[in-house]
Design a protein around this motif. Structure first.
Motif, PDB file in Angstrom:
ATOM      1  N   GLU A 151      -9.471   5.963  -5.472  1.00  0.00           N
ATOM      2  CA  GLU A 151      -9.455   6.714  -6.736  1.00  0.00           C
ATOM      3  C   GLU A 151      -8.311   6.215  -7.638  1.00  0.00           C
ATOM      4  N   ILE A 152      -7.146   5.976  -7.056  1.00  0.00           N
ATOM      5  CA  ILE A 152      -5.993   5.503  -7.848  1.00  0.00           C
ATOM      6  C   ILE A 152      -6.266   4.094  -8.387  1.00  0.00           C
ATOM      7  N   ILE A 153      -6.773   3.227  -7.522  1.00  0.00           N
ATOM      8  CA  ILE A 153      -7.034   1.844  -7.951  1.00  0.00           C
ATOM      9  C   ILE A 153      -8.106   1.817  -9.044  1.00  0.00           C
ATOM     10  N   SER A 154      -9.111   2.653  -8.905  1.00  0.00           N
ATOM     11  CA  SER A 154     -10.239   2.640  -9.846  1.00  0.00           C
ATOM     12  C   SER A 154      -9.818   2.945 -11.279  1.00  0.00           C
ATOM     13  N   THR A 155      -8.693   3.641 -11.440  1.00  0.00           N
ATOM     14  CA  THR A 155      -8.245   3.971 -12.800  1.00  0.00           C
ATOM     15  C   THR A 155      -7.541   2.795 -13.473  1.00  0.00           C
ATOM     16  N   ASP A 156      -7.291   1.714 -12.724  1.00  0.00           N
ATOM     17  CA  ASP A 156      -6.581   0.556 -13.281  1.00  0.00           C
ATOM     18  C   ASP A 156      -7.439  -0.705 -13.044  1.00  0.00           C
ATOM     19  N   PRO A 157      -8.221  -1.121 -14.061  1.00  0.00           N
ATOM     20  CA  PRO A 157      -9.133  -2.260 -13.861  1.00  0.00           C
ATOM     21  C   PRO A 157      -8.437  -3.535 -13.380  1.00  0.00           C
ATOM     22  N   LYS A 158      -7.196  -3.767 -13.860  1.00  0.00           N
ATOM     23  CA  LYS A 158      -6.495  -4.998 -13.441  1.00  0.00           C
ATOM     24  C   LYS A 158      -6.125  -4.947 -11.961  1.00  0.00           C
ATOM     25  N   LEU A 159      -5.680  -3.769 -11.514  1.00  0.00           N
ATOM     26  CA  LEU A 159      -5.314  -3.620 -10.103  1.00  0.00           C
ATOM     27  C   LEU A 159      -6.568  -3.721  -9.228  1.00  0.00           C
ATOM     28  N   ALA A 160      -7.665  -3.132  -9.703  1.00  0.00           N
ATOM     29  CA  ALA A 160      -8.927  -3.187  -8.953  1.00  0.00           C
ATOM     30  C   ALA A 160      -9.411  -4.639  -8.844  1.00  0.00           C
ATOM     31  N   GLU A 161      -9.327  -5.363  -9.952  1.00  0.00           N
ATOM     32  CA  GLU A 161      -9.791  -6.762  -9.987  1.00  0.00           C
ATOM     33  C   GLU A 161      -8.945  -7.626  -9.040  1.00  0.00           C
ATOM     34  N   ARG A 162      -7.626  -7.379  -9.053  1.00  0.00           N
ATOM     35  CA  ARG A 162      -6.715  -8.155  -8.206  1.00  0.00           C
ATOM     36  C   ARG A 162      -6.961  -7.842  -6.723  1.00  0.00           C
ATOM     37  N   THR A 163      -7.209  -6.569  -6.438  1.00  0.00           N
ATOM     38  CA  THR A 163      -7.493  -6.167  -5.048  1.00  0.00           C
ATOM     39  C   THR A 163      -8.750  -6.886  -4.546  1.00  0.00           C
TER      40      THR A 163
ATOM     41  N   GLU B 101     -21.585 -11.177  -1.199  1.00  0.00           N
ATOM     42  CA  GLU B 101     -21.983 -10.034  -0.354  1.00  0.00           C
ATOM     43  C   GLU B 101     -21.895  -8.705  -1.116  1.00  0.00           C
ATOM     44  N   ASP B 102     -21.533  -8.789  -2.431  1.00  0.00           N
ATOM     45  CA  ASP B 102     -21.415  -7.588  -3.259  1.00  0.00           C
ATOM     46  C   ASP B 102     -20.444  -6.582  -2.630  1.00  0.00           C
ATOM     47  N   MET B 103     -19.251  -7.077  -2.334  1.00  0.00           N
ATOM     48  CA  MET B 103     -18.252  -6.244  -1.661  1.00  0.00           C
ATOM     49  C   MET B 103     -17.764  -5.124  -2.580  1.00  0.00           C
ATOM     50  N   SER B 104     -17.633  -3.933  -2.017  1.00  0.00           N
ATOM     51  CA  SER B 104     -17.141  -2.797  -2.800  1.00  0.00           C
ATOM     52  C   SER B 104     -15.615  -2.743  -2.703  1.00  0.00           C
ATOM     53  N   LEU B 105     -15.023  -1.937  -3.577  1.00  0.00           N
ATOM     54  CA  LEU B 105     -13.568  -1.746  -3.560  1.00  0.00           C
ATOM     55  C   LEU B 105     -13.120  -1.137  -2.226  1.00  0.00           C
ATOM     56  N   GLU B 106     -13.942  -0.253  -1.700  1.00  0.00           N
ATOM     57  CA  GLU B 106     -13.617   0.401  -0.429  1.00  0.00           C
ATOM     58  C   GLU B 106     -13.531  -0.627   0.709  1.00  0.00           C
ATOM     59  N   VAL B 107     -14.518  -1.521   0.731  1.00  0.00           N
ATOM     60  CA  VAL B 107     -14.505  -2.567   1.764  1.00  0.00           C
ATOM     61  C   VAL B 107     -13.286  -3.471   1.561  1.00  0.00           C
ATOM     62  N   ALA B 108     -12.989  -3.781   0.280  1.00  0.00           N
ATOM     63  CA  ALA B 108     -11.841  -4.650  -0.022  1.00  0.00           C
ATOM     64  C   ALA B 108     -10.549  -4.022   0.491  1.00  0.00           C
ATOM     65  N   VAL B 109     -10.355  -2.723   0.243  1.00  0.00           N
ATOM     66  CA  VAL B 109      -9.129  -2.043   0.683  1.00  0.00           C
ATOM     67  C   VAL B 109      -9.067  -2.012   2.212  1.00  0.00           C
ATOM     68  N   ASN B 110     -10.194  -1.719   2.847  1.00  0.00           N
ATOM     69  CA  ASN B 110     -10.202  -1.696   4.310  1.00  0.00           C
ATOM     70  C   ASN B 110      -9.918  -3.078   4.891  1.00  0.00           C
ATOM     71  N   ARG B 111     -10.436  -4.100   4.213  1.00  0.00           N
ATOM     72  CA  ARG B 111     -10.216  -5.468   4.699  1.00  0.00           C
ATOM     73  C   ARG B 111      -8.741  -5.867   4.576  1.00  0.00           C
ATOM     74  N   LEU B 112      -8.128  -5.492   3.452  1.00  0.00           N
ATOM     75  CA  LEU B 112      -6.741  -5.892   3.205  1.00  0.00           C
ATOM     76  C   LEU B 112      -5.739  -5.037   3.983  1.00  0.00           C
ATOM     77  N   GLY B 113      -6.097  -3.779   4.188  1.00  0.00           N
ATOM     78  CA  GLY B 113      -5.120  -2.832   4.753  1.00  0.00           C
ATOM     79  C   GLY B 113      -4.477  -2.095   3.589  1.00  0.00           C
ATOM     80  N   ILE B 114      -4.229  -0.800   3.773  1.00  0.00           N
ATOM     81  CA  ILE B 114      -3.836   0.014   2.624  1.00  0.00           C
ATOM     82  C   ILE B 114      -2.443  -0.312   2.087  1.00  0.00           C
ATOM     83  N   GLY B 115      -1.572  -0.805   2.942  1.00  0.00           N
ATOM     84  CA  GLY B 115      -0.210  -1.113   2.473  1.00  0.00           C
ATOM     85  C   GLY B 115      -0.183  -2.202   1.422  1.00  0.00           C
ATOM     86  N   ILE B 116      -1.153  -3.099   1.481  1.00  0.00           N
ATOM     87  CA  ILE B 116      -1.156  -4.234   0.548  1.00  0.00           C
ATOM     88  C   ILE B 116      -1.369  -3.763  -0.881  1.00  0.00           C
ATOM     89  N   VAL B 117      -2.102  -2.690  -1.050  1.00  0.00           N
ATOM     90  CA  VAL B 117      -2.339  -2.184  -2.403  1.00  0.00           C
ATOM     91  C   VAL B 117      -1.014  -1.782  -3.058  1.00  0.00           C
TER      92      VAL B 117
END
Lengths: 121, 234
Positions: free
Chosen positions: B37-49, B61-77
């Motif tokens: 929800e926090i990332i979604s409000t900032d298009p640049k942060l979402a795009e970078r994630t 694979e049409d990856m969603s933001l949720e999959v991206a965050v899970n793949r990276l680990g939440i601390g990276i955000v």
């Protein structure tokens, strides 16, 4: 007689920048390159205003300010902080020690000359 | 803006600070939904994630933001949000101190050359631990020093060049450190170290994530390596 300003900053280029701008505005500018030198120069030269950096290798600017406030000669000398450290806690501490201004780096030189004029007028 | 900062006319970036403060709170409770929800409000942060999660691949694979965050680990955000604040500090510092607008470059499509100038570094220590390296080409350091001092470029001496770069780094990183503190993670900044070196020699910092940034400064490119462990002492 022109007003005397002491700038205390460990960066030579910062002192040059401030000195050039304030000399152009008709002030006499003294320089100190560290906290201890700043305390000694303030006691000896009795400036009308001190512009003080915080991040310095020996005494930091807050320690210098505490020292000035306890000294008999400079306890009431106006001080403007000019520093890259601008977190709320540090600003609060400087404010409680009675600073006349707090300019966060990065700054425009115009901001400095206006703050100086405001304090000295 | 806090009342004490406002009283002194100190400029802040309230939206980005609030974003980082919320991320710090949320990553401690590990709530992925709130992070999205926090990332979604900032298009640049979402795009970078998304870009970092895809690691240079196309999003076939049409990856969603949720999959991206899970793949990276939440601390990276959190690190990415701190990177946003670093970018703001760099742009603001050049604008105010040198009256110059920098361009932001896409690092993935750029080949990094050996440095012919100086490499400045500075360390953070506290609840977060990290180090920032700024790689300045020689022509850039001369221009920076000339702009600071008002001296012609040919009259700039080596110590003034190094001092100018050190001060610039101190300002950029001081601003970042103040923002990280105000967002809720107390840390202190060391003193800048300026060295002549061809290649940036990056220290190994346990648990740290590295982000690389590049900026166009007139004809030159400035590279920044941002290394940070946001969980160093939490």
């Amino acid at each position: 007689m022109s007003k005397r300003i002491l700038t205390v900053d460990d960066s030579k280029v910062m002192r040059m920048m401030i000195k050039n701008a304030l000399k152009d505005s008709g002030f006499e500018v003294l320089e100190a390159s560290c906290g201890q030198e700043g305390i000694e120069s303030a006691a000896k030269n009795q400036p009308d205003l001190i512009i003080l950096d915080i991040t310095m290798p020996d005494l930091n600017g807050i320690e210098v300010l505490e020292h000035l406030r306890k000294s008999s000669k400079n306890s009431k000398t106006p001080v403007i902080m000019l520093t890259a450290e601008s977190d709320e806690k540090t600003v609060q501490r400087a404010s409680s020690l009675g600073v006349s201004g707090y300019i966060a780096k990065p700054f425009t030189i115009d901001r400095v000359t206006k703050a100086v004029a405001q304090v000295l007028n | 803006m806090s009342s004490i900062k406002s009283a002194f006319g100190i400029e802040t970036v309230p939206d980005k600070l609030e974003q980082l403060a919320r991320l710090i709170k949320v990553t401690d409770t590990a709530s992925v939904d709130e992070i999205i929800e926090i990332i979604s409000t900032d298009p640049k942060l979402a795009e970078r994630t998304m870009r970092i999660a895809l690691n240079g691949r196309k999003n076939t694979e049409d990856m969603s933001l949720e999959v991206a965050v899970n793949r990276l680990g939440i601390g990276i955000v959190e690190v990415l949000a701190m990177g946003n604040l670093l970018t703001i500090s760099v742009l603001m510092t050049f604008k105010k101190m040198l009256n110059t607008d920098l361009g932001i470059l896409d690092v993935s499509s750029r080949l990094r050359q050996e440095s012919d100038g100086v490499i400045a570094s500075i360390e953070f220590n506290g609840q977060v631990f990290g180090k920032i390296y700024l790689d300045f080409p020689q022509s850039a350091t001369r221009r920076i020093a000339s702009s600071f001092t008002g001296l012609p470029m040919q009259d700039i001496e080596k110590d003034v060049e190094a001092d100018s770069v050190g001060e610039l780094v101190n300002i950029i990183c001081g601003q970042l450190q103040s923002n990280i503190c105000d967002a809720g993670l107390a840390c202190k900044l060391g003193l800048p170290v300026v060295d002549e070196a061809k290649v940036v020699s990056i220290d190994k910092i346990s648990g740290a994530r590295k982000e690389v940034f590049a900026f166009k400064y007139e004809g030159d490119i400035l590279w920044i390596d941002f290394l940070i462990n946001p969980y160093a002492n939490r």
